[in-house]
Enzyme design. Structure first.
Site, PDB file in Angstrom:
ATOM      1  N   ASP A  92       0.868  -1.165   0.000  1.00 25.83           N
ATOM      2  CA  ASP A  92       0.000   0.000   0.000  1.00 25.83           C
ATOM      3  C   ASP A  92       0.911   1.222   0.000  1.00 25.83           C
ATOM      4  O   ASP A  92       2.048   1.177   0.470  1.00 25.83           O
ATOM      5  CB  ASP A  92      -0.946  -0.018   1.211  1.00 25.83           C
ATOM      6  CG  ASP A  92      -2.087   0.981   1.038  1.00 25.83           C
ATOM      7  OD1 ASP A  92      -2.134   1.683   0.003  1.00 25.83           O
ATOM      8  OD2 ASP A  92      -2.938   1.068   1.942  1.00 25.83           O
ATOM      9  N   ASP A 271      -7.743  -7.254   1.742  1.00 21.54           N
ATOM     10  CA  ASP A 271      -6.797  -7.293   2.858  1.00 21.54           C
ATOM     11  C   ASP A 271      -7.507  -6.660   4.036  1.00 21.54           C
ATOM     12  O   ASP A 271      -8.407  -5.838   3.852  1.00 21.54           O
ATOM     13  CB  ASP A 271      -5.537  -6.464   2.563  1.00 21.54           C
ATOM     14  CG  ASP A 271      -5.793  -4.984   2.753  1.00 21.54           C
ATOM     15  OD1 ASP A 271      -6.433  -4.377   1.874  1.00 21.54           O
ATOM     16  OD2 ASP A 271      -5.410  -4.428   3.811  1.00 21.54           O
TER      17      ASP A 271
HETATM   18  N1  GUN Z   1      -6.482   0.923   2.833  1.00 27.21           N
HETATM   19  C1  GUN Z   1      -7.802   0.933   3.123  1.00 27.21           C
HETATM   20  N2  GUN Z   1      -8.425   1.922   2.447  1.00 27.21           N
HETATM   21  C2  GUN Z   1      -7.488   2.550   1.724  1.00 27.21           C
HETATM   22  C3  GUN Z   1      -7.531   3.669   0.823  1.00 27.21           C
HETATM   23  O1  GUN Z   1      -8.568   4.274   0.567  1.00 27.21           O
HETATM   24  N3  GUN Z   1      -6.339   4.040   0.261  1.00 27.21           N
HETATM   25  C4  GUN Z   1      -5.174   3.380   0.534  1.00 27.21           C
HETATM   26  N4  GUN Z   1      -4.050   3.790  -0.063  1.00 27.21           N
HETATM   27  N5  GUN Z   1      -5.120   2.341   1.371  1.00 27.21           N
HETATM   28  C5  GUN Z   1      -6.263   1.932   1.958  1.00 27.21           C
END
Ligand code: GUN
Length: 375
Positions: A92, A271
């Site tokens: 992420d 996840d």
């Molecule tokens: N993890 C859960 N929701 C999000 C989101 O909206 N953006 C990002 N980058 N990670 C997340």
């Protein structure tokens, strides 16, 4: 990265597929255990492989950038070499983490300034440096840098935020295309659809993202306080537009029921910290419902944690796990995390089997009530 659609459920939008990455294949629908700092908390890699049967794990750019930092990751030869996990990894972008640092961050067109939660030092994340950082971490799938607005944002804020996320996406794509992977294998960039709970914004966001022609797409900004029915409606709205022949990843969701509802609406990847975080807090997910292992009712229950579960579930009894939680033994958290993750992987694998058999919706209906029970 390659995605092959394999089966489509005749009665819903559920589907199965196969993702091929440089570090191996992923059968979808899939749940990805969260390894924020490069490790899935409390779970050894051998257990992730053999018991949980994880096919891909997550890392987080914000956390890995702060610690161990980019020099160490570069010297290690990327995260796969550093943590020993030789299967696919997704990172992420840190967007979500940085925006949860309310009070210690400043949002600008350029990027987001923030202070480290570790030592208070000042940093800035921009779409460009986040792409560079994700290149250095070296995950197979990397996420665009987005703004995840608060769940209760009004229309004006959501609109402006979406504009920023779209401009940042263009800058991410540009930087990604201008740079090469550092370790000799391919990386794939997934854009993220935002738009809060506003259908028109979600539609516009999905069209914008679909137009980029990425190999996979994500839905963000959900499970941030809105009612579950609203979340399902947003997923439907977005999935009508996102290409069917690319994987769709719903970020940060959710309970077993949420996952089945999203699979039914055409989501392929998930996840969530819930199985590990709730597990460390003594809560187990099972097909019969959730169990609080601190409850005295388990004190004399010498049956296995789950007779149909993974090896750990069959070795240890409920009474023993109850004792470990009462005695605050570290092993309690390890056992609960392994159990919950293996349950989540079993859930998506069973979903896959039922999609293949053509009875997914009937199966889902038959298990949903029990999943929500407290036992
Ligand atoms: N993890 C859960 N929701 C999000 C989101 O909206 N953006 C990002 N980058 N990670 C997340």
């Amino acid at each position: 990265m390659k995605f092959e659609l394999q089966h489509a459920d005749p009665a819903s939008d559920a589907r199965t597929g196969l993702i091929t990455t440089a570090h191996g294949q992923i059968r979808t629908p899939i749940f990805m255990p969260v390894g924020t700092c490069g490790s899935v908390k409390g779970v050894h890699i051998k257990e992730l492989e053999e018991q949980v049967k994880a096919q891909i794990i997550l890392g987080n750019t914000y956390h890995l950038y702060l610690r161990p930092g980019l020099d160490v990751l570069r010297q290690a030869g990327g995260l796969h070499r550093f943590n020993g996990w030789q299967h696919p990894i997704l990172t992420d972008s840190g967007g979500f983490q940085v925006f949860s640092l309310t009070g210690i961050r400043k949002l600008k067109e350029e990027g987001c300034e923030f202070r480290s939660h570790i030592d208070g030092s000042k940093h800035i994340f921009t779409p460009e440096n986040v792409m560079d950082t994700e290149r250095t971490i070296g995950a197979d799938i990397i996420m665009a840098f987005d703004e995840c607005p608060p769940g209760n944002s009004d229309y004006g804020y959501a609109r402006r935020s979406l504009g920023l996320t779209q401009r940042w996406l263009d800058r991410c794509i540009k930087r990604f295309n201008e740079t090469e992977p550092l370790y000799g294998y391919e990386q794939t960039l997934f854009p993220i659809v935002q738009g809060c709970t506003f259908k028109d914004l979600r539609r516009e966001a999905a069209m914008y993202v679909a137009d980029k022609g990425a190999d996979g797409n994500a839905i963000g900004g959900l499970a941030v306080g809105e009612p579950t029915e609203v979340m399902y409606e947003m997923i439907e709205t977005v999935n009508e537009i996102l290409p069917k022949d690319r994987p769709r990843y719903l970020m940060g969701v959710g309970t077993p029921q949420n996952i089945l509802e999203a699979i039914e609406r055409g989501v392929d990847m998930f996840d969530c910290v819930m199985p590990t975080r709730n597990g460390r807090n003594a809560m187990l997910f099972t097909y019969d419902g959730t169990m609080n292992m601190r409850n005295k009712k388990w004190e004399n229950d010498f049956s296995p944690i789950d007779p149909n579960g993974c090896e750990t579930d069959r070795i240890y009894t409920k009474a023993y796990l109850h004792h470990l939680f009462k005695a605050q033994e570290l092993l309690a958290m390890q056992i609960a995390s392994i159990h919950n993750l293996s349950f989540y992987l079993r859930l998506v694998t069973d979903a896959r089997t039922h999609i293949e058999q053509g009875d997914f919706t009937a199966w889902k209906r038959s298990i949903t009530d029990n999943l929500g029970r407290r036992i």
